[in-house]
Design a protein around this motif. Structure first.
Motif, short mmCIF file in Angstrom:
data_model
loop_
_atom_site.label_atom_id
_atom_site.label_comp_id
_atom_site.label_asym_id
_atom_site.label_seq_id
_atom_site.Cartn_x
_atom_site.Cartn_y
_atom_site.Cartn_z
N CYS A 2 0.84 -1.19 0.00
CA CYS A 2 0.00 0.00 0.00
C CYS A 2 0.88 1.25 0.00
O CYS A 2 0.96 2.00 0.98
CB CYS A 2 -1.00 0.00 1.15
N LEU A 9 0.66 7.58 -1.37
CA LEU A 9 1.36 8.79 -1.83
C LEU A 9 2.86 8.58 -1.85
O LEU A 9 3.60 9.38 -2.45
CB LEU A 9 1.06 9.96 -0.88
N GLU A 31 0.51 -1.63 -4.94
CA GLU A 31 -0.46 -0.53 -4.83
C GLU A 31 -1.48 -0.66 -5.97
O GLU A 31 -1.11 -0.92 -7.11
CB GLU A 31 0.26 0.83 -4.89
N ALA A 36 -3.11 -6.06 -4.42
CA ALA A 36 -1.96 -6.67 -3.71
C ALA A 36 -2.16 -8.16 -3.51
O ALA A 36 -1.18 -8.92 -3.46
CB ALA A 36 -1.77 -5.98 -2.36
N ASP A 83 0.43 -1.08 5.21
CA ASP A 83 -0.21 0.20 5.50
C ASP A 83 -1.54 0.37 4.75
O ASP A 83 -1.81 1.41 4.17
CB ASP A 83 0.77 1.34 5.12
C1 LIG Z 1 -3.56 4.21 4.05
S1 LIG Z 1 -3.21 4.35 2.33
C2 LIG Z 1 -1.46 4.08 2.25
C3 LIG Z 1 -0.63 5.28 2.59
C4 LIG Z 1 0.79 5.13 2.10
N1 LIG Z 1 1.53 4.09 2.76
C5 LIG Z 1 1.58 6.43 2.10
O1 LIG Z 1 2.69 6.45 2.65
O2 LIG Z 1 1.11 7.40 1.53
C6 LIG Z 1 -3.86 2.83 1.72
C7 LIG Z 1 -3.52 2.53 0.28
O3 LIG Z 1 -3.99 1.20 0.00
C8 LIG Z 1 -4.32 1.13 -1.38
N2 LIG Z 1 -5.14 -0.09 -1.61
C9 LIG Z 1 -6.43 -0.29 -1.27
N3 LIG Z 1 -6.82 -1.54 -1.62
C10 LIG Z 1 -5.74 -2.14 -2.19
C11 LIG Z 1 -5.49 -3.43 -2.74
N4 LIG Z 1 -6.45 -4.36 -2.77
N5 LIG Z 1 -4.28 -3.69 -3.24
C12 LIG Z 1 -3.28 -2.75 -3.20
N6 LIG Z 1 -3.45 -1.52 -2.68
C13 LIG Z 1 -4.65 -1.21 -2.17
C14 LIG Z 1 -5.03 2.46 -1.62
O4 LIG Z 1 -5.05 2.79 -2.98
C15 LIG Z 1 -4.19 3.42 -0.77
O5 LIG Z 1 -3.20 4.02 -1.55
#
Ligand SMILES: C[S@@+](CC[C@H](N)C(=O)[O-])C[C@H]1O[C@@H](n2cnc3c(N)ncnc32)[C@H](O)[C@@H]1O
Length: 296
Positions: free
Chosen positions: A59, A62, A86, A136, A155
């Motif tokens: 994840c 950004l 991601e 993922a 994350d």
């Molecule tokens: C809490 S944010 C992560 C923040 C990030 N670590 C940062 O430093 O900015 C959660 C992320 O999970 C991604 N996400 C949601 N479902 C997902 C999936 N099934 N597989 C991969 N990424 C996923 C979202 O697009 C989002 O960017």
């Protein structure tokens, strides 16, 4: 960007809110601060000064966690083999255009992020990086089978909002990728996640709390396959679970999220878990909270 809204956090760094997941990407206390406190500090990166390490960022969002990781490793001449997972490219496209985000990092870090956005890879004498776009749950299978990670950052949005990334089945795949002395680091202190990880034989530690956490007792969880008592003594950031936390793992809150074929939607996973909780004889989490004087 229609389903993502910009949010300014209290340390002056920006983050996003996902209208789809109904959750912010970071704590309002500070996106940058959260990265440092919950992911970078407990990583104990000095261990890898002048040495090589493998890191998996699940994840990427950004890019705060990895930008900060890159920044620290560049300064100490570490050799990095890095993968990220991601589903959405928009957060990175957004952060790369944002002045407040750009101002946090030196040129080399921005160059790596630009390359990941454009080419999905980056390579130089010290760093070899690849981002795998997509779900993922599937893309983790595209990481070479023999690659084990010294650090895994997990994350995702919270387990209640995005249970797909916290199921027993997905966490098992993640755990298989952890090296023997590797750290799996996440901001969540959910009993379900801790119990699932412990069920795989991992040692579970609490990331010590400070002002930034939503609850007063934890900043997250670190899971380790094999503990090295010396480095544990040295570390300032995590500690054994308290009695209160151990009892949390004996309550209904510890019933895991299940996604047997790794393709269920969030609603189905949550519904199945509620059913399992209803049938369980474990103590309710309300009782657990009352015993330990928690109001929430
Ligand atoms: C809490 S944010 C992560 C923040 C990030 N670590 C940062 O430093 O900015 C959660 C992320 O999970 C991604 N996400 C949601 N479902 C997902 C999936 N099934 N597989 C991969 N990424 C996923 C979202 O697009 C989002 O960017």
């Amino acid at each position: 960007m229609s389903e993502l809204k910009e949010v300014l956090t209290r340390d002056g760094s920006i983050t996003l809110r996902s209208l789809f997941f109904q959750e912010n990407f970071h704590s309002l206390e500070g996106a940058f601060k959260e990265t440092e406190i919950k992911f970078i500090n407990p990583s104990d990166l000095k261990r890898f000064k002048g040495k090589s390490l493998n890191v998996l960022d699940i994840c990427f969002g950004l890019g705060y966690n990895s930008a900060s990781l890159f920044s620290n490793l560049i300064r100490q001449n570490s050799f990095l083999n890095w993968y990220a997972l991601e589903i959405d490219k928009k957060p990175l496209e957004y952060s790369l255009r944002n002045k407040l985000f750009q101002n946090l990092w030196d040129l080399k870090v921005l160059k790596i992020l630009e390359s990941l956005c454009k080419n999905y890879v980056y390579k130089d004498k010290f760093f070899e990086c690849e981002i795998l776009w997509g779900d993922a749950r599937e893309r983790i299978n595209n990481i070479p089978a023999n690659t084990k990670f010294d650090l895994i950052y997990l994350d995702g949005f919270s387990p209640q909002k995005c249970p797909q990334l916290w199921s027993v089945e997905f966490l098992e795949k993640v755990t298989e990728r952890l090296s023997n002395n590797g750290y799996l680091i996440t901001y969540t202190s959910s009993a379900a996640i801790r119990k699932t990880l412990r069920g795989f034989g991992l040692y579970i530690f609490n990331l010590k709390p400070n002002k930034i956490s939503n609850n007063s007792w934890s900043n997250g969880t670190i899971a380790i396959k094999k503990i090295d008592e010396e480095s544990l003594k040295r570390n300032l950031f995590f500690e054994k679970l308290s009695l209160m936390e151990e009892e949390h793992l004996l309550s209904k809150a510890s019933i895991p999220y299940r996604d047997p074929n790794l393709n269920s939607n969030a609603n189905d996973i949550i519904k199945k878990r509620v059913q399992e909780q209803l049938l369980s004889n474990l103590k309710t989490s309300k009782k657990w909270r009352e015993k330990w004087g928690m109001t929430k």
